[in-house]
Design a protein around this motif. Structure first.
Motif, mmCIF file in Angstrom:
data_model
loop_
_atom_site.group_PDB
_atom_site.id
_atom_site.type_symbol
_atom_site.label_atom_id
_atom_site.label_comp_id
_atom_site.label_asym_id
_atom_site.label_seq_id
_atom_site.Cartn_x
_atom_site.Cartn_y
_atom_site.Cartn_z
ATOM 1 N N SER A 145 -1.596 14.116 0.002
ATOM 2 C CA SER A 145 -1.360 12.793 -0.549
ATOM 3 C C SER A 145 -2.082 12.682 -1.891
ATOM 4 N N LEU A 146 -1.949 11.518 -2.520
ATOM 5 C CA LEU A 146 -2.711 11.201 -3.730
ATOM 6 C C LEU A 146 -3.552 9.966 -3.459
ATOM 7 N N HIS A 147 -4.724 9.920 -4.033
ATOM 8 C CA HIS A 147 -5.628 8.792 -3.848
ATOM 9 C C HIS A 147 -5.230 7.679 -4.824
ATOM 10 N N VAL A 148 -4.205 6.923 -4.447
ATOM 11 C CA VAL A 148 -3.662 5.893 -5.336
ATOM 12 C C VAL A 148 -3.725 4.483 -4.755
ATOM 13 N N ASP A 149 -4.053 4.344 -3.470
ATOM 14 C CA ASP A 149 -4.074 3.026 -2.831
ATOM 15 C C ASP A 149 -5.487 2.561 -2.503
ATOM 16 N N VAL A 150 -5.717 1.265 -2.677
ATOM 17 C CA VAL A 150 -6.906 0.617 -2.131
ATOM 18 C C VAL A 150 -6.539 0.148 -0.721
ATOM 19 N N ASN A 151 -5.439 -0.589 -0.622
ATOM 20 C CA ASN A 151 -4.815 -0.961 0.648
ATOM 21 C C ASN A 151 -3.431 -0.324 0.662
ATOM 22 N N PRO A 152 -2.887 0.007 1.835
ATOM 23 C CA PRO A 152 -1.616 0.719 1.906
ATOM 24 C C PRO A 152 -0.524 0.125 1.016
ATOM 25 N N GLY A 153 0.029 0.978 0.153
ATOM 26 C CA GLY A 153 1.159 0.603 -0.689
ATOM 27 C C GLY A 153 0.836 -0.147 -1.955
ATOM 28 N N ASP A 154 -0.441 -0.492 -2.204
ATOM 29 C CA ASP A 154 -0.723 -1.327 -3.384
ATOM 30 C C ASP A 154 -0.818 -0.536 -4.692
ATOM 31 N N ARG A 155 -1.051 0.765 -4.611
ATOM 32 C CA ARG A 155 -1.143 1.655 -5.781
ATOM 33 C C ARG A 155 -2.148 1.142 -6.816
ATOM 34 N N LEU A 156 -3.276 0.571 -6.337
ATOM 35 C CA LEU A 156 -4.288 -0.017 -7.214
ATOM 36 C C LEU A 156 -5.539 0.842 -7.386
ATOM 37 N N ASN A 157 -5.571 2.038 -6.803
ATOM 38 C CA ASN A 157 -6.748 2.891 -6.927
ATOM 39 C C ASN A 157 -6.606 3.767 -8.163
ATOM 40 N N ASP A 158 -7.602 3.739 -9.021
ATOM 41 C CA ASP A 158 -7.576 4.507 -10.263
ATOM 42 C C ASP A 158 -7.978 5.963 -10.090
ATOM 43 N N CYS A 159 -8.492 6.363 -8.930
ATOM 44 C CA CYS A 159 -8.985 7.721 -8.714
ATOM 45 C C CYS A 159 -7.902 8.760 -9.004
ATOM 46 N N GLY A 160 -6.796 8.696 -8.274
ATOM 47 C CA GLY A 160 -5.679 9.612 -8.488
ATOM 48 C C GLY A 160 -5.905 11.034 -8.021
ATOM 49 N N GLY A 161 -7.011 11.300 -7.306
ATOM 50 C CA GLY A 161 -7.284 12.655 -6.837
ATOM 51 C C GLY A 161 -6.341 13.092 -5.739
ATOM 52 N N GLN A 162 -6.248 14.403 -5.536
ATOM 53 C CA GLN A 162 -5.436 14.934 -4.446
ATOM 54 C C GLN A 162 -6.167 14.738 -3.128
ATOM 55 N N MET A 163 -5.429 14.267 -2.126
ATOM 56 C CA MET A 163 -5.978 13.994 -0.805
ATOM 57 C C MET A 163 -5.543 15.112 0.151
ATOM 58 N N GLU A 164 -6.520 15.894 0.597
ATOM 59 C CA GLU A 164 -6.264 17.006 1.499
ATOM 60 C C GLU A 164 -6.242 16.518 2.948
ATOM 61 N N PRO A 165 -5.218 16.910 3.726
ATOM 62 C CA PRO A 165 -5.225 16.552 5.146
ATOM 63 C C PRO A 165 -6.257 17.427 5.857
ATOM 64 N N ILE A 166 -7.261 16.799 6.456
ATOM 65 C CA ILE A 166 -8.340 17.581 7.063
ATOM 66 C C ILE A 166 -8.336 17.529 8.583
ATOM 67 N N ARG A 167 -7.677 16.529 9.143
ATOM 68 C CA ARG A 167 -7.656 16.393 10.602
ATOM 69 C C ARG A 167 -6.580 15.376 10.992
ATOM 70 N N VAL A 168 -6.066 15.526 12.193
ATOM 71 C CA VAL A 168 -5.119 14.553 12.756
ATOM 72 C C VAL A 168 -5.677 14.103 14.095
ATOM 73 N N GLU A 169 -5.650 12.785 14.299
ATOM 74 C CA GLU A 169 -6.141 12.211 15.550
ATOM 75 C C GLU A 169 -5.009 11.465 16.246
ATOM 76 N N PRO A 170 -4.830 11.693 17.547
ATOM 77 C CA PRO A 170 -3.857 10.890 18.283
ATOM 78 C C PRO A 170 -4.371 9.456 18.407
ATOM 79 N N ASP A 171 -3.472 8.496 18.265
ATOM 80 C CA ASP A 171 -3.831 7.083 18.385
ATOM 81 C C ASP A 171 -2.822 6.438 19.333
ATOM 82 N N PRO A 172 -3.302 5.748 20.379
ATOM 83 C CA PRO A 172 -2.380 5.183 21.369
ATOM 84 C C PRO A 172 -1.394 4.163 20.794
#
Length: 112
Positions: A39-66
């Protein structure tokens, strides 16, 4: 006035990590590549595209959620922030790579 915590911005994009053309989900804001899960680090809240960082987001783990199915933990390669994102493994358009999701459920989470 209270600001919404989720903005629907369902645009397609080209994955900066693997180059795949990613199509919109049609019902939510897709924020990661279904092939490599990056992913890209572009959101503060989902879908808002307000984060200025813009870094690459590496998937590091997946957790099951009920309630949400699977949640992908991404770590920003630029600033180190860890974010949680719902997987789109049941999407009709370009579902997330289930093999990689399963592989990441057994990944050991290591703080930077």
């Amino acid at each position: 006035m209270e600001q919404k915590r989720f903005s629907k911005l369902d645009d397609g994009f080209t994955c900066i990590h693997c180059g795949r053309e990613v199509k919109p989900l049609g019902y939510s804001s897709r924020n990661h590549c279904p092939k490599c899960l990056w992913s890209l680090h572009v959101d503060v809240n989902p879908g808002d595209r307000l984060n200025d960082c813009g870094g690459q987001m590496e998937p590091i783990r997946v957790e099951p959620d009920p309630k949400k199915g699977y949640v992908i933990l991404h770590r920003c390669r630029k600033c180190g922030q860890i974010c949680r994102n719902k997987a789109a493994h049941e999407a009709k358009v370009q579902p997330d790579n289930k093999k990689l999701l399963i592989q990441l459920t057994s990944a050991e989470f290591k703080e930077k």
